[in-house]
Design a protein around this motif. Structure first.
Motif, PDB file in Angstrom:
ATOM      1  N   PHE B 114       2.740   2.299  -0.014  1.00 43.57           N
ATOM      2  CA  PHE B 114       2.877   0.957  -0.601  1.00 43.57           C
ATOM      3  C   PHE B 114       1.474   0.218  -0.321  1.00 43.57           C
ATOM      4  N   THR B 115       1.321   0.420   0.851  1.00 46.81           N
ATOM      5  CA  THR B 115      -0.257  -0.445   0.946  1.00 46.81           C
ATOM      6  C   THR B 115      -1.317   0.205   0.034  1.00 46.81           C
ATOM      7  N   ALA B 116      -1.328   1.280   0.149  1.00 48.71           N
ATOM      8  CA  ALA B 116      -2.548   2.049  -0.648  1.00 48.71           C
ATOM      9  C   ALA B 116      -2.097   1.854  -2.183  1.00 48.71           C
ATOM     10  N   ASN B 117      -1.085   1.789  -2.608  1.00 56.69           N
ATOM     11  CA  ASN B 117      -1.206   1.298  -4.096  1.00 56.69           C
ATOM     12  C   ASN B 117      -1.428  -0.051  -4.606  1.00 56.69           C
ATOM     13  N   LEU B 118      -1.130  -0.994  -3.368  1.00 59.71           N
ATOM     14  CA  LEU B 118      -1.329  -2.569  -3.647  1.00 59.71           C
ATOM     15  C   LEU B 118      -2.994  -2.454  -3.425  1.00 59.71           C
ATOM     16  N   LEU B 119      -3.758  -1.665  -2.763  1.00 61.51           N
ATOM     17  CA  LEU B 119      -4.959  -1.979  -2.578  1.00 61.51           C
ATOM     18  C   LEU B 119      -5.624  -1.265  -4.182  1.00 61.51           C
TER      19      LEU B 119
END
Lengths: 160, 159
Positions: B114-119
């Motif tokens: 989720f964090t990776a996608n947002l980044l």
């Protein structure tokens, strides 16, 4: 992806009263756009199970296993040497377990992650070419090295 | 496995978790998250980006009810913010895309997808805004997360 979902399912069931922490490294997106797959491999029964509850000592009395568990007591002389047999069996079981452990790696998820790493690395390097920025160039080199490492790791774990 | 089936299983898992906790409000919230994604999918399939955005935005701006675990709330909401960011990019609104991604990231960063996608979403928005250096930094952070996820997958460790 299968184990991702099932892993999340399992972990979520364990998450009552708290966060399903283990699930959050997985591809748990509800949206189709979020397509990065990652997951912990499910424990391999062969690799992780302690094996049958038997003793490998030749001097100890073997615990009946499988078809040996039924029927009349075996004459004592026929029992001799079973301990060594069990030891060999367990050793072979361990080797099989290791092999199964390797096979249980989620190669599809691993390849997707490798691809994502390398795609990001490529994009960073494209930006480094367009921007004469030292930090971006350093990120390009670092990303390329991580892409190569990821490729090696996945190739090693998931030979075609 | 299709994304939809994954969605179904994930939603089922979370719902079962909530059901096991006996919290109806949390269950309703998670069910509504599922419904919002379905609604957005239908709107996107019909080419109605406005309707998709309205559906996602309505959910994203509502705080989760009590009873939802903070990490569960985070990932569900981050997923919605991610979709909103992607949608804004698709509409050519890079500022909005950046804003949605930042709202998602503000919920907390972890070594997860989720964090990776947002980044990545924010990086794409920054690129569209002509901020390549900043975009590369976000991509690199996302790359590192994906690497840790890969290591965890191959080593069988928690990331």
């Amino acid at each position: 992806m299968t184990r991702t979902a099932l892993g999340v399912l399992t972990l979520s069931l364990c998450a009552c009263g708290g966060a399903a922490r283990g699930s959050h490294g997985s591809s748990t997106s509800m949206s189709p756009e979020a397509d990065v797959a990652s997951e912990r491999p499910a424990p391999s029964a062969g690799a992780d199970s302690p094996g049958p509850a038997v003793t490998t000592s030749a001097s100890a009395e073997p615990i009946p296993v499988g078809s040996l568990a039924s029927g009349t007591p075996t004459p004592q002389h026929a029992m001799q040497g079973w301990g060594e047999d069990y030891a060999e069996l367990l050793s072979a079981d361990g080797e099989l377990g290791q092999a199964l452990g390797l096979a249980s790696v989620d190669c599809r998820g691993a390849r997707e992650l490798r691809d994502r790493i390398c795609e990001l690395s490529e994009r960073i390097c494209e930006l480094a070419q367009a921007n004469a920025d030292r930090d971006t160039r350093a990120r390009c080199e670092d990303g390329a090295a991580r892409c190569a490492r990821a490729t090696d790791r996945v190739d090693g774990a998931c030979p075609r | 496995m299709s994304a939809r089936l994954v969605t179904t299983l994930v939603a089922a898992g979370v719902l079962l978790s909530v059901a096991a906790c006996g919290d109806g409000g949390a269950g309703e919230w998670l069910a509504s998250a599922r419904a919002v994604h379905d609604s957005a999918d239908r709107a996107l399939a019909a080419g109605d980006l406005d309707a998709a955005r309205r559906s996602l935005q309505g959910f994203a701006t509502q705080p989760p009810p009590e009873g939802v675990g903070p990490e569960d709330a985070r990932v569900v909401r981050q997923d919605v913010f991610y979709r909103l960011s992607r949608l804004a990019l698709r509409e050519g609104d890079a500022e909005a895309a950046k804003g949605w991604a930042e709202r998602g990231l503000a919920l907390g960063r972890r070594d997860d997808v989720f964090t990776a996608n947002l980044l990545v979403a924010r990086g794409q928005a920054l690129e569209a805004l002509g901020q390549g250096v900043e975009a590369a930094a976000d991509y690199h952070d996302a790359l590192r997360i994906n690497e840790r996820l890969l290591d965890a997958l191959l080593d069988g460790d928690e990331p």
